[in-house]
Every structure is written in structure tokens, then in C-alpha cells.
Write a protein that holds these residues in place. Structure first.
Motif, short mmCIF file in Angstrom:
data_model
loop_
_atom_site.label_atom_id
_atom_site.label_comp_id
_atom_site.label_asym_id
_atom_site.label_seq_id
_atom_site.Cartn_x
_atom_site.Cartn_y
_atom_site.Cartn_z
N LEU A 82 0.84 -1.20 0.00
CA LEU A 82 0.00 0.00 0.00
C LEU A 82 0.87 1.25 0.00
N LEU A 83 1.92 1.24 0.85
CA LEU A 83 2.82 2.40 0.89
C LEU A 83 3.43 2.64 -0.47
N PHE A 84 3.87 1.54 -1.11
CA PHE A 84 4.48 1.66 -2.42
C PHE A 84 3.48 2.24 -3.42
N ALA A 85 2.24 1.73 -3.40
CA ALA A 85 1.23 2.21 -4.35
C ALA A 85 0.95 3.69 -4.12
N LEU A 86 0.85 4.07 -2.83
CA LEU A 86 0.57 5.48 -2.53
C LEU A 86 1.71 6.36 -2.99
N PHE A 87 2.95 5.87 -2.78
CA PHE A 87 4.12 6.63 -3.18
C PHE A 87 4.11 6.84 -4.69
N VAL A 88 3.88 5.76 -5.43
CA VAL A 88 3.83 5.86 -6.89
C VAL A 88 2.74 6.83 -7.32
N ALA A 89 1.52 6.63 -6.77
CA ALA A 89 0.39 7.45 -7.20
C ALA A 89 0.63 8.92 -6.90
N ASN A 90 1.13 9.20 -5.68
CA ASN A 90 1.38 10.60 -5.32
C ASN A 90 2.45 11.22 -6.20
N ASN A 91 3.47 10.44 -6.50
CA ASN A 91 4.53 10.97 -7.34
C ASN A 91 4.02 11.28 -8.74
N ILE A 92 3.15 10.39 -9.25
CA ILE A 92 2.59 10.66 -10.58
C ILE A 92 1.80 11.96 -10.54
N MET A 93 1.03 12.14 -9.46
CA MET A 93 0.14 13.29 -9.44
C MET A 93 0.91 14.60 -9.29
N ARG A 94 2.13 14.58 -8.69
CA ARG A 94 2.84 15.86 -8.60
C ARG A 94 3.84 16.04 -9.73
N ALA A 95 3.85 15.09 -10.66
CA ALA A 95 4.70 15.23 -11.84
C ALA A 95 3.85 15.83 -12.98
N PRO A 96 4.48 16.24 -14.07
CA PRO A 96 3.73 16.81 -15.19
C PRO A 96 2.58 15.90 -15.66
N THR A 97 2.80 14.57 -15.62
CA THR A 97 1.73 13.66 -16.04
C THR A 97 0.46 13.89 -15.24
N GLY A 98 0.63 13.95 -13.91
CA GLY A 98 -0.54 14.13 -13.05
C GLY A 98 -1.23 15.45 -13.30
N ARG A 99 -0.42 16.49 -13.48
CA ARG A 99 -1.02 17.80 -13.76
C ARG A 99 -1.83 17.75 -15.05
N ALA A 100 -1.28 17.03 -16.04
CA ALA A 100 -2.00 16.91 -17.32
C ALA A 100 -3.32 16.18 -17.12
N LEU A 101 -3.31 15.12 -16.28
CA LEU A 101 -4.54 14.37 -16.03
C LEU A 101 -5.60 15.26 -15.41
N ILE A 102 -5.19 16.04 -14.38
CA ILE A 102 -6.15 16.92 -13.73
C ILE A 102 -6.69 17.94 -14.72
N ALA A 103 -5.79 18.45 -15.58
CA ALA A 103 -6.22 19.44 -16.56
C ALA A 103 -7.27 18.86 -17.48
N LEU A 104 -7.07 17.64 -17.94
CA LEU A 104 -8.04 17.11 -18.89
C LEU A 104 -9.32 16.68 -18.21
N ARG A 105 -9.26 16.43 -16.87
CA ARG A 105 -10.50 16.20 -16.15
C ARG A 105 -11.34 17.48 -16.11
N ASP A 106 -10.67 18.60 -15.82
CA ASP A 106 -11.43 19.83 -15.62
C ASP A 106 -11.96 20.41 -16.92
N SER A 107 -11.19 20.33 -17.99
CA SER A 107 -11.72 20.73 -19.28
C SER A 107 -10.87 20.13 -20.38
N GLU A 108 -11.47 19.25 -21.16
CA GLU A 108 -10.69 18.60 -22.22
C GLU A 108 -10.24 19.63 -23.24
N VAL A 109 -11.14 20.55 -23.56
CA VAL A 109 -10.80 21.53 -24.60
C VAL A 109 -9.64 22.40 -24.13
N ALA A 110 -9.74 22.90 -22.88
CA ALA A 110 -8.68 23.75 -22.36
C ALA A 110 -7.36 22.99 -22.31
#
Lengths: 358, 290
Positions: A179-207
Motif C-alpha cells: 500500500l505504501l508503495f502504491a501510494l508513493f507511486v500514485a502521489n509521485n505521478i500526481m505531482r509530476a507533469p503527467t498528473g497535472r496533465a490528467l487533472i487538466a483534462l478532467r477539468d476541461s478537455e478543450v482547455a
């Protein structure tokens, strides 16, 4: 009252908000590590079950909470992970290779289903994933030579660090580490450019698209990562249930996983863990409650799913942000104790946001 | 030949049930943009109410049919007023989860009231057969097809020729404009829920002689959902065509394809269609306004 001053850009992407938060988490970890000293084996088993569910919920949260894609097939991903892992073990692959391999296989399947599903939105995506879930269940039943068909097969029990893997507290520590490993991976993805891109496309695909986020690429990545994490959980889930049969990975499991994410609070990994804790513990709580209810009510077969449904309805009507939202409110209440105002979290206005294409 | 006719008719009958449940989905979606995952469970409740009226109260079949429709319509109206209206402004996803929750509650309630054992009631169609093209066709299948046709005709007339129906069309095309024109949009939405509750009751009672009534027949709603998506969510002809298509595909694949494939044939076809046409067969092409 405490303010967070961010004095550099690095502070903005730190794993923990501040030192106090880090210390609280370390304290929680210490408590969890010490738990086998006081708890009986039954409760350790329940806890490791919650840990496993948490890994899967974190995987689903990545897709549903952060990328905004509904999935009704994570039960199938969990199943694919579990089957792939158990079959690899049968072929003599050691544990430390089989678990990551199972995760990789599931990620591959996730990417394969995610890629064509990219063109689908909203309800069409939900339905396509639901259909995929049924098809996977069919494959589990009918691919006799590998999956053992309808009757399934028992999961082999490899030896890890000199003990059988299903021995406690070894299994408990393994799931905690996973679980710790999964959380570490997931959190790292979310604070990397990939994660930011995911959040961006959730909020507005067009934007997001006009800012240069490639939708196809990031949606596929999100599907693959989410499936990979869930498949990883599947490896441990296989040991937890001990015997793999297709009916364990039906649509109900997918709905339960979605329930965890919604009840926990969309858009937060902590919420995913709250949700897993809640859903994992609910059957035990209902079993305890049964003793206090009158016989005629307590022996009803529909009691448990009915309560599930009622709780789900209650959360969506009264606390749409889930347990995580309630947790934030509580924290704010205590941190600004006499000054808390209910209106802080009040929505400004509510209207139906049309998802229809005109 | 006569075997083909038989398979075709049983597929058509099954498909009509899917089409009726899918019709309920689509009516609600077109008007309110809510996706009602509990439609199959409403159908189950309708069948149980019919059972209660016929076996419990000893009512005539036709009276029971009308009675069940009225009871389910009132129930759905109340459901909208007291529960679903409160989630306006939340994302579609929340509504899906809410109706999944409602489905769980309905199933639990039905099993508490009527028990977990399958039930059956006698209808004027049970056990009779009619010969079509040399093939004996059960009257039950014919009753389902005829019932669906009549119901669709009634709904078409309602939407086309009555003031309420036109108001419903207006409200589903543009809520705000309808509101400005003095249409009571909230009440119209509740009425739409009532209609789809009534349609669910008809579907449940027509289905009852074909299978036994128990709490699991609500899962048929999932296949009906596939039918609605196949036809293009939001298109009424699409829902009917999708439902009948899935019914036929299921029956024919059950006879001519490998064992057990019947259960997932609908989903395989759905996935294939969606990958080629993401908006379903009859759905409008997706173009999102920014």
C-alpha cells in the motif's frame, strides 16, 4: 490557526504539506507497524484486506477522481491481476517477480481497453467498461486450460523470507508495504507533469488540449496506470481469498470499488483509503449490529446490500464530497475553533451543467 | 424454417422487454439528463406490485395491469420529488451512483416484503400458443410484442398531440426557454419520471409469465441499458431498435454459437458498435460547445 507559507516552487510539489503533517503520517505508520503486537490474527486479516482494497481504490481514484473517467470494470482488472499472478506462481515464478508482472499484464490490458474507449464520453464509457467487465468474466469461466473454468483453482502459497506468504504477521506487513508503495507511486505521478496533465483534462478537455496536453496519450496512460495499480492489488487479493473463481470478480465488485471512491471523496487518495476502510469494515459492523436488532429484521437476507444502498444515497444527498470532505470540515473546525463558519464550504450556486451535445 | 421463426419470435419478445426498459431510460435522460440505473429495479417492483394485486388481492389481470401502472407512476413521481430533484447541479456521475444505490435499496425492500423465492401469477396468455407460418408461438411472446406496440403508439400520441406532451418535448429541448414560456419544468420532469415508472410496470407485468418474478430480474436492466446505449442514448427509436436488436442477437447466438455466449453476446456487439460509432447507432454526432 496555522498558515502554510510556500517560499519556493519546490514547496509546492513536496510530498507532504508541512512538517506537522509528515510527523502525523509517520506516527500513523508507527502505530500500524506496531499493530501485530496487540491485535489478534483476525483483525490483522481484516486490516490487510482493507490495505488491499485501498490499493485498488487508489488505482481507481487515479482514473475516476483525477482523470474524470468513469470505470465500471475495475473488478475485472482486479481479477485479471489475481489470475495472472496465480497462474505465474503455478508456473514456478517467484513472488517478487510474479506480482510486478501481474501488474504489468493488467496495465497492458488496461491500455488495450483504454485506447479504443478514449472516444467515448460519460455514459457511453460507463457502459463500454461494464460490457468489458462481463466479457472478462466470460473469459475467466471459459478459458478452462488456464483459469480452471467455473470451479476455479486454489492459489499456490509461495515462501517469502522463509515463511509461507499467508502467515501472519508477514502477510500484514507485505500488504502494508504494498500500500505504501502504491501510494508513493500514485502521489509521485500526481505531482509530476503527467498528473497535472490528467487533472487538466478532467477539468476541461478543450482547455487541456489547447495547452498542449495530448488527450489520447494521457487518457491511455491514466487507464494503464490505474489498471496496473489495481492489478497489483489483485496479486494480494488472490492470497486473501485463497481460491480463485470467476464469480468473485463480477460487476458487484466493480460497483463496490466505485462506491469506495465516491464515499471516500473524489479527487483525493486519502479519500480512497477512507472509502476502502469504510467498505471493508461495513460487513463486520453490520454483523455486530445484527446482535442488537430484533430477530425479524436481523435475519433478512437483503439487509446488507440494502444498507449499502442507503449509505450511498445518504452520502450523495448530504455529503457529496464524501468522508474526505467531512474530514476537511472537521479539521478546519478544530483549527479555527471558535470561529468556524458553516458557510466556508457552501457551494455558491448550483445548476445543471449540461453534458449534452447541441 | 419453423425453428427460425420460433427463435425470431422469442428474440423479438425478449427484445421488446429490453426496448421498454430502455425506453424508460431514454425518456428520463432526454428530459432531465439523468441516467437512471434503477430502471430495471423499477421494472422488478412493477412485477411485484402486479403479483400483489393479482394473487394478494385477487384482482382481474387487466385491472391489475392498470393498477400497477398507476401505483408505479405515483411511486416514481414521488421518487423524483423527494430524492432525485435534490441532486440537480451535481455531476452526472453522482446521479449514476445515486440510482445504483436506489437499485440496491429497492432490491432489499422487495426481498424483505415478498421474500427471496421466485413467484408467478396466471395471466390470460399463460400456456396458450398460436401458429404462425407452421411454427407454434407462445401467446406470451405475442402479448409482449403487442403490448409494446400499443404502448409505443400511446406514448407517440401523448408526445405529439397533447399539450402536456408538447410541453415535455419543449422542456427536454431547452429547460430555460421552456421555463420562460410558463411551463412548470419541475412538475414536467416529475411527470416524465411517472411515465417511465408506468412503462417499467408494464414491462414487468408483461415479462412475468416469461420468467418467474424474483428480485434478480432487475439485472435485466443492465442489458436494457446496453440496448439504450447501442441505439444511441437519447434517441427513442434508437432505444426500441437497440432493444429488439439485442433480444434477437441473444436468441440467435444462444442457438447457433458456442455454449454460454448468449449471456455476453449483447455486450460484445455493444463494444464493437461503440468502437466504430462512439455515439451509438442513432445518436447525434458528438460536438461539444466550449
Amino acid at each position: 490557526m496555522r498558515y502554510q507559507f510556500k517560499t519556493s516552487y519546490d514547496r509546492d510539489i513536496d510530498l507532504f504539506g508541512d512538517a506537522a503533517q509528515r510527523n502525523w503520517y509517520l506516527a500513523l505508520l508507527a502505530v500500524l507497524c506496531a499493530a501485530p503486537l496487540v491485535l489478534e490474527q483476525f483483525w490483522l486479516g481484516e486490516l490487510s484486506y482493507v490495505f488491499i482494497l485501498s490499493i485498488a481504490a487508489v488505482g481507481l481514484m487515479l482514473l475516476t477522481g483525477y482523470t474524470g473517467q468513469v470505470s465500471l470494470c475495475h473488478g475485472a482488472f482486479l481479477g485479471i491481476g489475481a489470475y495472472a499472478y496465480a497462474v505465474l506462481l503455478q508456473r514456478g515464478v517467484p513472488f517478487f517477480v510474479a506480482a510486478p508482472l501481474a501488474s504489468l499484464i493488467t496495465a497492458g490490458v488496461g491500455a488495450a481497453i483504454g485506447f479504443p474507449a478514449l472516444r467515448l464520453v460519460g455514459i457511453y464509457l460507463a457502459m463500454a467498461t461494464l460490457a468489458f467487465n462481463f466479457i472478462v468474466e466470460y473469459v475467466f469461466v471459459h478459458w478452462d486450460s488456464v483459469t480452471g473454468g467455473f470451479s476455479g483453482f486454489a492459489v499456490p502459497q509461495p515462501t517469502v523470507f522463509g515463511y509461507s506468504i499467508v502467515d501472519y504477521p508477514l502477510f500484514y506487513y507485505l500488504t502494508l508495504a504494498a500500500l505504501l508503495f502504491a501510494l508513493f507511486v500514485a502521489n509521485n505521478i500526481m505531482r509530476a507533469p503527467t498528473g497535472r496533465a490528467l487533472i487538466a483534462l478532467r477539468d476541461s478537455e478543450v482547455a487541456a488540449q489547447s495547452m498542449g496536453v495530448k488527450l489520447t496519450r494521457y487518457k491511455t496512460i491514466s487507464f494503464a496506470l490505474s489498471a496496473g495499480l489495481t492489478g497489483f492489488a489483485g496479486a494480494f487479493f488472490a492470497h486473501k481469498i485463497g481460491y480463485l473463481a470467476p464469480d468473485a470478480f463480477g460487476i458487484l465488485l466493480s460497483i463496490q470499488l466505485l462506491l469506495m471512491v465516491v464515499v471516500g471523496g473524489l479527487g483525493s487518495f486519502r479519500g480512497a483509503i477512507f472509502g476502502a476502510l469504510f467498505v471493508g469494515a461495513l460487513p463486520s459492523v453490520i454483523a455486530l449490529l445484527r446482535d442488537f436488532l430484533p430477530q425479524s429484521v436481523a435475519r433478512q437476507p437483503g439487509l446488507e446490500p440494502g444498507l449499502f444502498g442507503l449509505i450511498l444515497i445518504g452520502f450523495i444527498l448530504f455529503e457529496p464530497h464524501g468522508i474526505e470532505g467531512r474530514w476537511r470540515k472537521l479539521r478546519l473546525f478544530f483549527s479555527q475553533f471558535p470561529m468556524y463558519r458553516v458557510a466556508t464550504f457552501k457551494k455558491q450556486k448550483s445548476f445543471t451543467k449540461s453534458e449534452r451535445f447541441r | 424454417m419453423s425453428q427460425v421463426i420460433q427463435i425470431f419470435m422469442s428474440g423479438l419478445a425478449e427484445g421488446c422487454i429490453y426496448a421498454l426498459v430502455a425506453l424508460g431510460f431514454v425518456l428520463i435522460y432526454k428530459a432531465t439528463e439523468m441516467v437512471n440505473f434503477a430502471q430495471g429495479d423499477l421494472m422488478m417492483l412493477g412485477a411485484f406490485v402486479g403479483y400483489f394485486l393479482i394473487v394478494g388481492l385477487g384482482a382481474n389481470y387487466w385491472i391489475a395491469l392498470v393498477g400497477a401502472v398507476v401505483i408505479m407512476a405515483v411511486f416514481s413521481y414521488a421518487l423524483d420529488v423527494f430524492v432525485l430533484r435534490r441532486v440537480i447541479g451535481q455531476p452526472q456521475f453522482a446521479v449514476v451512483m445515486l440510482t445504483i444505490g436506489l437499485g440496491f435499496v429497492f432490491r432489499a425492500a422487495a426481498s424483505m416484503i415478498w421474500g427471496a423465492n421466485p413467484l408467478a401469477f396466471v395471466t390470460p396468455f399463460t400456456d396458450g400458443t398460436t401458429s404462425i407460418g407452421g411454427a407454434p408461438i407462445p401467446d406470451v411472446s405475442l402479448s409482449i410484442v403487442a403490448g409494446t406496440a400499443v404502448l409505443c403508439g400511446l406514448l407517440f400520441a401523448l408526445f405529439q398531440y397533447t399539450p402536456v406532451g408538447v410541453a415535455m418535448q419543449a422542456a427536454s429541448q431547452n429547460q430555460l426557454a421552456a421555463y420562460y414560456m410558463g411551463i412548470p419544468v419541475k412538475r414536467i420532469f416529475a411527470l416524465i419520471w411517472a411515465i417511465s415508472g408506468g412503462v417499467a410496470a408494464v414491462a414487468g407485468i408483461l415479462l412475468a409469465p416469461l420468467t418467474l418474478i424474483d428480485t434478480s430480474i432487475g439485472f435485466l436492466g443492465l442489458k436494457a441499458f446496453a440496448a439504450a446505449v447501442l441505439g444511441g442514448f437519447g434517441s427513442i427509436p434508437g432505444a426500441l431498435a437497440g432493444g429488439i436488436a439485442i433480444g434477437l442477437i441473444e436468441q440467435f447466438s444462444g442457438v447457433y454459437l458456442m455454449d454460454g455466449f448468449k449471456d455476453i453476446a449483447a455486450y460484445v456487439v455493444l463494444l464493437l458498435v461503440l468502437f466504430v460509432r462512439p455515439q451509438g447507432l442513432f445518436g447525434a454526432a458528438a460536438r461539444k460547445r466550449v
